[in-house]
Motif scaffolding. Structure first.
Motif, PDB file in Angstrom:
ATOM      1  N   PHE A 171     -14.009   5.955  -1.925  1.00  0.00           N
ATOM      2  CA  PHE A 171     -13.189   6.148  -3.125  1.00  0.00           C
ATOM      3  C   PHE A 171     -12.578   4.823  -3.585  1.00  0.00           C
ATOM      4  CE2 PHE A 171     -10.469   6.573   0.570  1.00  0.00           C
ATOM      5  CZ  PHE A 171      -9.320   5.886   0.222  1.00  0.00           C
ATOM      6  N   ASN A 172     -12.299   4.769  -4.872  1.00  0.00           N
ATOM      7  CA  ASN A 172     -11.543   3.652  -5.457  1.00  0.00           C
ATOM      8  C   ASN A 172     -10.261   4.224  -6.016  1.00  0.00           C
ATOM      9  OD1 ASN A 172     -14.664   3.096  -6.403  1.00  0.00           O
ATOM     10  ND2 ASN A 172     -13.665   1.292  -5.580  1.00  0.00           N
ATOM     11  N   THR A 173      -9.122   3.750  -5.526  1.00  0.00           N
ATOM     12  CA  THR A 173      -7.853   4.150  -6.156  1.00  0.00           C
ATOM     13  C   THR A 173      -7.480   3.038  -7.132  1.00  0.00           C
ATOM     14  OG1 THR A 173      -6.702   3.212  -4.257  1.00  0.00           O
ATOM     15  CG2 THR A 173      -7.053   5.591  -4.235  1.00  0.00           C
ATOM     16  N   GLN A 174      -6.199   2.883  -7.424  1.00  0.00           N
ATOM     17  CA  GLN A 174      -5.803   1.839  -8.365  1.00  0.00           C
ATOM     18  C   GLN A 174      -6.300   0.475  -7.880  1.00  0.00           C
ATOM     19  OE1 GLN A 174      -1.677   1.765  -9.476  1.00  0.00           O
ATOM     20  NE2 GLN A 174      -1.536   3.983  -9.621  1.00  0.00           N
ATOM     21  N   PRO A 175      -6.722  -0.379  -8.805  1.00  0.00           N
ATOM     22  CA  PRO A 175      -7.213  -1.696  -8.378  1.00  0.00           C
ATOM     23  C   PRO A 175      -6.101  -2.596  -7.856  1.00  0.00           C
ATOM     24  CG  PRO A 175      -7.104  -1.570 -10.768  1.00  0.00           C
ATOM     25  CD  PRO A 175      -6.794  -0.198 -10.256  1.00  0.00           C
ATOM     26  N   ASN A 176      -6.498  -3.617  -7.125  1.00  0.00           N
ATOM     27  CA  ASN A 176      -5.592  -4.653  -6.656  1.00  0.00           C
ATOM     28  C   ASN A 176      -5.492  -5.696  -7.769  1.00  0.00           C
ATOM     29  OD1 ASN A 176      -4.087  -6.373  -5.098  1.00  0.00           O
ATOM     30  ND2 ASN A 176      -5.659  -6.764  -3.561  1.00  0.00           N
ATOM     31  N   MET A 177      -4.279  -6.000  -8.205  1.00  0.00           N
ATOM     32  CA  MET A 177      -4.119  -6.983  -9.282  1.00  0.00           C
ATOM     33  C   MET A 177      -4.019  -8.372  -8.655  1.00  0.00           C
ATOM     34  SD  MET A 177      -4.398  -5.164 -11.956  1.00  0.00           S
ATOM     35  CE  MET A 177      -3.916  -6.236 -13.306  1.00  0.00           C
ATOM     36  N   ILE A 178      -5.020  -9.213  -8.932  1.00  0.00           N
ATOM     37  CA  ILE A 178      -5.092 -10.532  -8.318  1.00  0.00           C
ATOM     38  C   ILE A 178      -5.092 -11.603  -9.406  1.00  0.00           C
ATOM     39  CG2 ILE A 178      -6.512 -12.067  -6.875  1.00  0.00           C
ATOM     40  CD1 ILE A 178      -7.473  -9.645  -5.344  1.00  0.00           C
TER      41      ILE A 178
END
Length: 382
Positions: A171-178
């Motif tokens: 699964f993909n939840t909210q993305p990591n903001m980089i």
């Protein structure tokens, strides 16, 4: 080459070469692990995994058990039928959760090796470790409901999926903001100059709102003397998140400062000498990791405190020559407005009840809050 592993329940048991193996990741080194040992959330128990080739330690990993029954709130922001259903499901079918990785932060921080190991071996080792900890809890008359392998970058997830993780729901939840910082930015002024007019105006407007607020990095003594207030500000933000699986212990930030010293920064925001907000950072090699923050809701609205915190963390990153800043999940739109970009992370999950596990592809998407957001592009086109 066959590998073996040992699961430790305390830092005192760890092999002396642990930090040498974990040298590239501050979140797997003993100072941070001691923070978890001394001030983990009350519903969390940590396990430290040493991976060996013959007698030599070549890998380290972290596992966390969470008892969601001990949680007073899963998050109070979204009061709707879906939330009530989700909370009922978690209480009854998913309250004992085992994470291979670190559930408190975003990013691929679950394991580190000091030599190249193929993904087939990694997938098998992680699964064997999960099975061993699940058996340990079974002996304690506790049934682990859910096992989750947390936060892999896409190329790594694709590899793991070819081997022992093949049958798991991914699964993909909210993305990591980089935020990859531009090498040509030597000062904060260079960063501001790169904005398009709209976002430079946003910066100036938010900066003007901060009049009357002073900011300074707090020493250990100051963190200790402000401990209750810091926790109050953190708890306000955490409680209003859409979903929670833990709350930090009251002494978490002072323990962090004690263990990690200059590598941990807590910056306080003061209005008329009263602490009204704070943000925290962990210096992790060439990467700046943003950690937990807190603020007074009223002051945040009036002074645009949260946006200013993001600008200040970016300024710190530029001035101290970090290559990237990990801003984590949540508040995706506002983080993209200062320059961070979404990087999708993949997790793997399975339920120990095989009937429920078969339904995972149907159940899981219904539990994840739906997210609609617009990515911002704040910089002038070069």
């Amino acid at each position: 080459m066959t590998h073996s592993f040992i699961i430790y329940s305390s830092i005192a048991q760890l092999p002396t070469s642990w930090d040498t193996v974990a040298t590239d990741n501050a979140f797997l080194q003993t100072p941070y692990l001691k923070v978890l040992e001394e001030s983990a959330p009350t519903n969390m128990q940590c396990f430290y995994i040493g991976i060996f080739e013959k007698e030599a330690l070549i890998g380290v990993a972290l596992a966390q058990y969470l008892d969601l029954n001990k949680l007073e709130s899963f998050g109070e922001r979204d009061k709707c039928l879906k939330t009530y259903i989700r909370n009922f499901v978690f209480k009854n079918f998913a309250s004992h959760v085992l994470f291979l990785g670190n559930n408190m932060i975003t990013g691929q921080n679950g394991y580190e090796f000091n030599k190249n190991i193929d993904h087939k071996s990694i997938s098998e080792l992680l699964l064997e470790c999960a099975n061993a900890i699940t058996r340990y809890f079974k002996e304690q008359k506790i049934t682990i409901h859910i096992v989750s392998f947390k936060d892999f970058y896409q190329h790594c997830a694709d590899e793991l999926k070819l081997y022992a993780f093949a049958d798991m729901y991914d699964f993909n939840t909210q993305p990591n903001m980089i935020f990859d910082l531009c090498e040509s930015w030597k000062t904060n002024d260079d960063y501001i100059a790169a904005f398009s007019k709209k976002y430079r105006d946003q910066y100036k407007r938010s900066h003007k709102k901060m009049e009357g607020i002073t900011t300074r990095e707090l020493s250990l003594a100051e963190i200790l003397s402000n401990e209750n207030r810091i926790y109050e500000l953190y708890y306000h933000v955490a409680k209003n998140a859409p979903f929670n699986t833990f709350f930090l212990a009251k002494n978490h930030f002072s323990t962090f400062k004690k263990q990690c010293g200059d590598r941990f920064v807590l910056c306080g925001y003061f209005l008329n000498e009263k602490l009204v907000g704070f943000h925290t950072l962990l210096l992790n090699g060439e990467v700046l990791e943003t950690y937990f923050l807190g603020y007074d809701e009223q002051v945040q609205k009036e002074k645009m405190l949260y946006l200013n915190m993001l600008y200040n963390m970016t300024k710190f990153g530029i001035e101290n020559k970090f290559k990237k800043i990990i801003f984590g999940r949540t508040a995706l739109e506002i983080k993209s407005s200062i320059g961070a970009k979404p990087i999708f992370m993949t997790g793997f999950i399975y339920h120990t009840n095989k009937w429920i596990n078969q339904l995972m592809p149907k159940i899981f998407p219904k539990l994840e809050p739906t997210l609609v957001w617009q990515q911002r592009h704040p910089f002038k086109e070069s």
